[in-house]
Write a protein that holds these residues in place. Structure first.
Motif, mmCIF file in Angstrom:
data_model
loop_
_atom_site.group_PDB
_atom_site.id
_atom_site.type_symbol
_atom_site.label_atom_id
_atom_site.label_comp_id
_atom_site.label_asym_id
_atom_site.label_seq_id
_atom_site.Cartn_x
_atom_site.Cartn_y
_atom_site.Cartn_z
ATOM 1 N N ALA A 27 0.834 -1.203 0.000
ATOM 2 C CA ALA A 27 0.000 0.000 0.000
ATOM 3 C C ALA A 27 0.869 1.253 0.000
ATOM 4 N N LEU A 65 -3.270 6.575 4.580
ATOM 5 C CA LEU A 65 -3.065 5.125 4.512
ATOM 6 C C LEU A 65 -4.159 4.386 5.280
ATOM 7 N N ALA A 85 3.405 -1.199 3.897
ATOM 8 C CA ALA A 85 2.944 0.175 3.679
ATOM 9 C C ALA A 85 4.125 1.123 3.604
ATOM 10 N N SER A 111 6.060 -1.450 7.768
ATOM 11 C CA SER A 111 6.537 -0.338 6.933
ATOM 12 C C SER A 111 8.053 -0.472 6.798
#
Length: 297
Positions: A27, A65, A85, A111
């Protein structure tokens, strides 16, 4: 680039470093759009791009997000075991629990800052940036606005006090290997200004000396300016040697014009007397203007 081009034909393998059996989505957000890049069994299997409502336009990346993930996964039952992400989404722990409940199994939200995971995030981000670039150029009547925005970005990138109104680019070469010549092209308002194009023939004594040809051309161009107006940006095709030659020939004019060298292969810039390096993605609008200017020379 060839990896990105594969995204239109799903089922292509991911990078070697990221091929495993983990089901994951990637994402990222940029401007007013988000992207979910689906990856199953080491292969890209789908991509979804979603716009945000206008009220989220000024929100930070973590908030957008969170909105992206909640919006997308509330509409699908295909929830992977892992989500990579670009940053930690807002309320990451609560979001992970919500997704785990919907999946009836654990869901990790990561992340990554390096390694194979970061490489996948960069792929998703690059795909979204390319999509936004295509979208921008398809907007009707938007060319003037795009050019204005690109020039404003160019001013920020080069440290100019205002968007450049007049830019020139110089390239020295030989015709059929025997006739040395330098070509100068002019852009005004971000568009070609053919009335400002110049061509400088060179004597054989300097014809095989690229920096000497650059210096000679810069001197002749500046000497031919009658009203004292100088370009905001003087682009030179080459590297540090060509930049230094141009600056030496310009003299005091280099205090009022920013001289920039641009290398052909790397599309990397060296700016001004300080020889300040600037490296940007050649697909960014400000860089596209400079590359287009250089290619015209």
């Amino acid at each position: 680039r060839d990896l990105l081009s594969r995204l239109d034909s799903f089922g292509w393998p991911a990078p070697e470093s990221a091929r495993d059996r983990v089901s994951r989505d990637i994402a990222a957000v940029r401007e007013n759009w988000g992207i979910i890049l689906q990856m199953r069994s080491g292969r890209f299997t789908g991509v979804v791009r979603l716009p945000f409502e206008s009220r989220w336009r000024q929100a930070g990346v973590p908030e957008r997000l969170s909105v992206l993930l909640r919006t997308y996964y509330s509409e699908t039952g295909d929830i992977p075991r892992e989500i990579l992400a670009i940053e930690d989404p807002a309320d990451s722990d609560m979001l992970s629990k919500w997704l785990s409940d919907r999946r009836n199994g654990s869901v990790s939200i990561l992340s990554p800052s390096r390694g194979a995971g970061r490489e996948l995030v960069d792929v998703a981000l690059k795909d979204l940036e390319h999509f936004l670039a295509r979208l921008e150029w398809k907007r009707p009547g938007g060319r003037a606005e795009r050019t204005k925005a690109a020039l404003e970005g160019l001013a920020d990138m080069l440290g100019l006090p205002a968007p450049p109104e007049w830019m020139v680019a110089l390239d020295a070469s030989t015709i059929q290997g025997s006739y040395p010549v330098a070509a100068l092209v002019s852009f005004r308002g971000g568009r070609p200004d053919k009335s400002g194009y110049r061509r400088f023939s060179m004597g054989q004594d300097i014809g095989r000396n690229d920096p000497a040809m650059i210096a000679d051309s810069v001197g002749r161009f500046l000497a031919g300016i009658e009203d004292g107006a100088l370009p905001d940006v003087f682009l030179v095709d080459g590297g540090i040697t060509q930049l230094r030659a141009a600056l030496a020939a310009a003299g005091d004019a280099a205090d009022r014009t920013l001289f920039v060298a641009i290398a052909k292969r790397e599309e990397a810039l060296l700016c001004g007397r300080e020889e300040r390096p600037v490296s940007r993605d050649p697909d960014e609008p400000p860089m596209r203007i400079l590359v287009a200017l250089r290619r015209r020379a």
